[in-house]
Each structure stands twice: as C-alpha cells, then as structure tokens.
Write a protein that holds these residues in place. Structure first.
Motif, PDB file in Angstrom:
ATOM      1  N   LEU A   1      26.939 -18.284 -30.408  1.00 23.14           N
ATOM      2  CA  LEU A   1      27.527 -18.455 -29.149  1.00 23.14           C
ATOM      3  C   LEU A   1      28.650 -17.688 -28.589  1.00 23.14           C
ATOM      4  CD1 LEU A   1      27.223 -20.056 -26.425  1.00 23.14           C
ATOM      5  CD2 LEU A   1      28.164 -21.878 -27.580  1.00 23.14           C
TER       6      LEU A   1
ATOM      7  N   GLY B   1      32.180 -19.534 -24.062  1.00 19.55           N
ATOM      8  CA  GLY B   1      31.059 -20.398 -25.301  1.00 19.55           C
ATOM      9  C   GLY B   1      31.751 -20.900 -26.236  1.00 19.55           C
TER      10      GLY B   1
ATOM     11  N   ALA C   1      23.718 -21.320 -27.799  1.00 21.53           N
ATOM     12  CA  ALA C   1      23.832 -22.530 -26.940  1.00 21.53           C
ATOM     13  C   ALA C   1      22.646 -23.403 -26.831  1.00 21.53           C
ATOM     14  CB  ALA C   1      24.201 -22.043 -25.301  1.00 21.53           C
TER      15      ALA C   1
END
Ligand SMILES: Nc1ncnc2c1ncn2[C@@H]1O[C@H](COP(=O)(O)OP(=O)(O)OP(=O)(O)O)[C@@H](O)[C@H]1O
Ligand SMILES: [Mg+2]
Lengths: 292, 298
Positions: free
Chosen positions: A238, A170, A269
């Motif tokens: 994220l 991420g 995201a």
C-alpha cells in the motif's frame, strides 16, 4: 401495567447513533493512555521522519539518483516511522476494547447500549478517526521539514508526483487499518495481554518467521505469496513507491523469482480491508452471543 | 421518572457448564415497594440480575420488565437503573466523565450529571480518577449511574456493601424514598439484617432456587419465641419454673424458656417468691429464620 406494552411507535428510542458515537468519543478522550499513545504516534512519525530525512544522501552514487529514485527516497524518509507505529496502533487498538473487559466498564457499555453492536462500531469509528487525524497531522508536519532536509542533501523531491501523495495517504490508512484489526482481535480475545500478543504476532512475528522459512534454500513461492498477504506486507504494498527499486538498489535491477506476486497499492489496501472485515465479523458474531 | 414496570422473572435457568447457577427461578417485583433479593454467597443473585439486564443470556426462561426484555427497551437507562456488585467503570476516568459517557449515549440531559453526583454525595470528588476511590465511593458512583436516567425501576446488587454507618442510614432512606415515589426497587444482599430495616418484601434464594417469597412480616410468622430469665438464686428459679410446668434449659446468661411470653415467666417466679435479676423476651430472629431457610441440605 399499561406501560408494559408500549413497544409502540410513539415511544422514541433514546439511543441514537450520533449519541453513541459522541459517548465513545468521550470514552476515548477521557483516558490518559489514549493521549500517551497519540503522542507517541506523533513523535515517532515526526522524529523518525526528520532523522531519516537528514541522514538520507546519495552523494556517493555516480551520476546521482534518478528522479523516481529521489521520489521514493522522499516517501521512505517520511513514512519510515510507520514500521514502528504499526506496533503502537496495534497496542492502542487492543487496549481500547480489551480494557473495557478487564475493568468491567463493558457492563456499563452493554447496559447503556443493549444491542451491543452499535457500541462496538462507534468505538472502532472513533478509534479510526482519532488515529487518522493524529497520523495525518504528523505526516503533514513532517513532509515540508523532510523536503527541506532532503534538498539540503541533494535530493529534490517533487510534489507533483501522485505516487508520492498516494504513499503518504496509504501510510496513514495503513496505520488506521492495523489499529482496527488489532481492535477486532482485542474484541474477540477480551484480554489486553492476549490481544496484544496475537496482534503483534500476526503483524510482526508471522511475516518474519514465515519469510525466513519461505526464503530458505529452496524458495517456496506459494509460501512467499502467502506471506505477501499478511498485514505487514500488504502495508508495504500500500505504501510502496514505483521508484523503490531505483532507491533501494540504484543501478542494479531487483531480481524477482518467477511466480512471486507483486501487489499493487490498491490490492494492498483491499487486502488490509479484508483482514479488518474478517476480524470484525468474528468479533460481532461473538459479541452478540457471549455473556458479559 | 416516566415508566414504572414490574420485574418479571419467569422460570429462568442459567447453567455455566455443569453448574446450574440459577435453577428454574420465578418471581415478581412490584412497584412502590423495596424488595430484598437475598441469599448466601453463590446463591445466584448476581447471575439473576445480570440475566435481567441482558448481560447474561438465560439457558432457559426469560426475565423482563413488564414483559419487555431489557435489550428491547426503548430507553434502557431511563427505564431501568442498575448498579452491579462488581465495578462497572474504568478506573482511569473521573466520575463526571463516566456519567457523561452514559448520559451522552442515552440523551440524558447534562444537568442530571451534577444533580446525581450531588444526590450520592460525590460532587467533591467528581473530577478525581475513580481508581483512587474507596469502596464506599465506588458504591456511590454505581448508585449515581443507576439514578442518572431517573428510572422507574432500580436493580441494585449489594449496594450497602462497603458503606459506612452514615452511608447505610442514608441509602436506607434513599431506597424508601425511591419506592415511596412509586418506583420498583430490587436490592440484593447476602445479609438479611443489612436490608431488614428498609425492605417491604423479600425474595430468598439458595443454590439457585427460590426458597421464600413474600412480605418481610411473612418471614417472621414462623418465628419461635423464647424468654431468657435469671435470678441470684438460679437453682430456686429453675425449680419454680419446672414446677410451673415450663421446659427450662440452662444457658450461660441464665435460663431459657421456650414458647412462652416473658409475662408468664415473671408471674411464675413472682408466685414462687423468687426475685429476678434478668427477664427478657428473645425472638429467634429473622436472621435465624433466614439461615434456616437458606441452610437446607448443603
Ligand atoms: N461466568 C461464570 N462462569 C462459571 N460459573 C459462574 C459464573 N458466574 C457465576 N458462576 C457461578 O454461579 C454461582 C452463582 O454465582 P452468583 O455470583 O450469581 O452468586 P451471588 O448470589 O451473587 O453470590 P455473592 O453473594 O457471593 O455475590 C456460583 O456458584 C458461581 O461460581
Ligand atoms: Mg453477587
């Protein structure tokens, strides 16, 4: 001229997507500024990661940190540099496209690829791949060092934790997406100074300023929720680890006001991708329309 | 070279806000000839060339290569080679990398990079950053970018600007050679004298409008003749010429007689028995005709 009417099928178009991508790759790698920026990204990721890993300790805490708290500490130690690197990728993203306008290179780009859009997309693709590879390499090097250092401080990070890896990936994607968003902003504004100002304003100043307003005496939930949709906070979502509360305030559960959104990593995201899509759509519409 | 085309500009207008940089301009540029695209500063030359190359969208009209707009060409760099007046490269890159970028996107063989660098005389500097180049070296790089795809059409904006005398001589013969191979060559300049020796045709614009289109010699048709003549005894000469029916005006270097050949003036002086110290034919010059054409009512 007989050749004038040769819009026929026999005439092969020389411009291929692969060729345009390769060409953009030469552009990226043939500038020193690219390598400087990549080096800074790398050094900050590894350097700050090592520094944080060696200084993180919960020896003072009675009963020590919970395992999920330790996992969150492990994530935090590796990706802490991301908060600074957001700045670096923002600058890089703007620079890559706006410098074409400031130098006049854009005229060569547009006479080579008169449809314009394929060149813009190829350029953003090359930027994304380059950023991804550099940050991924830096993170891959930082992880084992970080785990070793944390173990020395009594924090045992387990690698069979999917949340740990999700946060790592991420954080890499976060930097790539912020770089792309800044790229789009640079393409819209066509100015290095203006692009950097707006990109940094959106990424750093807006969440800070609105966060201060939103968190003032009477907490305004709608404003705080809006702030949650800004790129910086989407990035937070994220890269978050579920054990973050245990790590950030061990033993004391975090108080969350009623009605405040808590975004899942995938929502973070998605939100970042939306930012990129919106900015790119505007950039492409303007690219086709404007004089160069 | 695969594809030679005629440049066709059809009633093109470009307005920037209230300013009409180019106003209903039409002309054609034929293959096999060098065509000078002339006009004073701000006449609209660069704007016209940018419209040709699809960089600037015309407000009205269209500019094409044999009927095909630049953006619709199958192989733009192999069909049209362009060098724009303003630098079109990143100063941080070497010439070799700049050309590699163009060649890679257009699938032009790598061998062309060295060949073109060689042709424009940049081989020695090919790996240096363009930011350190002199004006003349940048012009050469612009030319190399234009020639890279071995195109049938060349569009060059002020290519002679900044070149040294040797460079000017070289580019003149290069332009002639390119046209000799059958290519269409369009070269802009704000000085007629700069391109006079290398062009076959001229297109002259002023304030965005066409003022003259034709062969170079068509420009000299309107030329007015004059003769500069002087004698140690200038007063006697003036009297003799007036007596012979010439209109004489005094100038610093002697007397100017308009509308006659030198021979007639010489004969008149001889007949009057005035020995001459100077006798030569002055053409008012293409440059003056040019200035007259573009001068207009400013
Ligand atoms: N992007 C622009 N915005 C506004 N005005 C412009 C723009 N580009 C050109 N102009 C104006 O259009 C006119 C023509 O400019 P252009 O550059 O085409 O002239 P030129 O013939 O190439 O002149 P020079 O010999 O100085 O190169 C000028 O008045 C110029 O100020
Ligand atoms: Mg110009």
């Amino acid at each position: 001229m007989s050749t004038a009417t040769s819009l026929s099928t026999t005439n092969r178009n020389d411009l291929s997507h692969l060729g345009i991508i390769q060409s953009e790759w030469i552009k990226l790698r043939s500038l020193r500024s690219t390598w400087w920026t990549f080096a800074i990204l790398f050094v900050i990721t590894v350097g700050v990661g090592i520094q944080m890993s060696s200084s993180t300790s919960f020896a003072w805490l009675d009963g020590g940190l919970s395992q999920t708290g330790m996992q969150a500490a492990g994530v935090n130690a590796v990706i802490i540099g991301t908060d600074i690197n957001v700045l670096v990728v923002s600058v890089l993203g703007v620079l890559v496209i706006a410098s074409e306008y400031s130098t006049g290179m854009i005229r060569s780009t547009f006479t080579t690829v008169p449809q314009r859009v394929p060149a813009l997309l190829a350029k953003s693709l090359v930027l994304a791949i380059g950023t991804f590879l550099v940050v991924a390499l830096a993170v891959a090097i930082t992880i084992p060092i970080s785990i070793g250092l944390l173990a020395g401080n009594g924090i045992d990070v387990r690698l069979d934790d999917p949340h740990y890896w999700r946060a790592m990936i991420g954080s890499i994607c976060y930097l790539v997406l912020i770089g792309l968003m800044a790229f789009g902003i640079g393409a819209i504004l066509r100015s290095i100074a203006g692009g950097i100002a707006v990109a940094l304003g959106l990424v750093f100043v807006a969440p800070l300023a609105l966060g201060l307003v939103g968190g003032s005496s009477a907490p305004q939930i709608w404003l705080q929720n809006f702030v949650a949709l800004l790129p910086f906070n989407l990035g937070r979502a994220l890269t978050a680890h579920p054990g973050y509360a245990d790590f950030a305030s061990p033993g004391v559960p975090l108080q969350r006001p009623e009605g405040l959104w808590v975004l899942e990593p995938w929502q973070g995201a998605l939100g970042l991708v939306m930012w990129v899509v919106v900015v790119f759509t505007a950039a492409i519409v303007l690219l086709k329309r404007r004089d160069a | 070279m695969t594809d030679v085309r005629t440049i066709e500009v059809e009633a093109v207008t470009k307005r920037f806000g209230a300013v009409a940089a180019v106003n209903s301009l039409s002309f054609q540029v034929a293959p096999g000839r060098v065509t000078g695209f002339l006009g004073p500063n701000g006449a609209g030359k660069t704007t016209t060339l940018r419209m040709l190359l699809g960089l600037v969208r015309p407000t009205e009209g269209r500019a094409t290569f044999g009927g095909v707009a630049y953006a619709d060409l199958d192989s733009p760099l192999r069909t049209v080679g362009a060098a724009l007046e303003a630098a079109s490269f990143h100063p941080g890159r070497s010439a070799r990398n700049h050309l590699a970028i163009l060649a890679t996107a257009s699938r032009i063989p790598r061998a062309r990079i060295d060949a073109t660098l060689d042709l424009v005389g940049l081989s020695e500097f090919a790996d240096r950053r363009v930011g350190g180049y002199s004006l003349g070296m940048r012009q050469r790089l612009g030319l190399a970018s234009a020639l890279l795809g071995d195109p049938g059409v060349l569009v060059l904006d002020e290519p002679i600007n900044g070149l040294d005398p040797e460079g000017i001589k070289w580019i003149r013969s290069l332009l002639r050679a390119l046209a000799g191979e059958g290519r269409t060559v369009l070269v802009s300049s704000h000085l007629l004298s700069e391109v006079q020796q290398s062009v076959d045709d001229v297109i002259i614009i002023a304030r965005g409008e066409l003022v003259h289109e034709g062969t170079l010699s068509s420009l000299s048709a309107g030329d007015s003749l004059s003769v500069l003549v002087d004698a140690p005894d200038r007063a006697a000469l003036a009297a003799a010429l007036s007596a012979a029916g010439f209109t004489v005006t005094a100038a610093r270097a002697g007397l100017v007689v308009v509308g006659v050949e030198a021979e007639e003036v010489g004969r008149a002086a001889f007949a009057a028995g005035v020995p001459l110290s100077t006798l030569h034919r002055q053409s008012s010059g293409l440059e003056e005709t040019f200035l007259h054409l573009v001068g207009g009512d400013r």
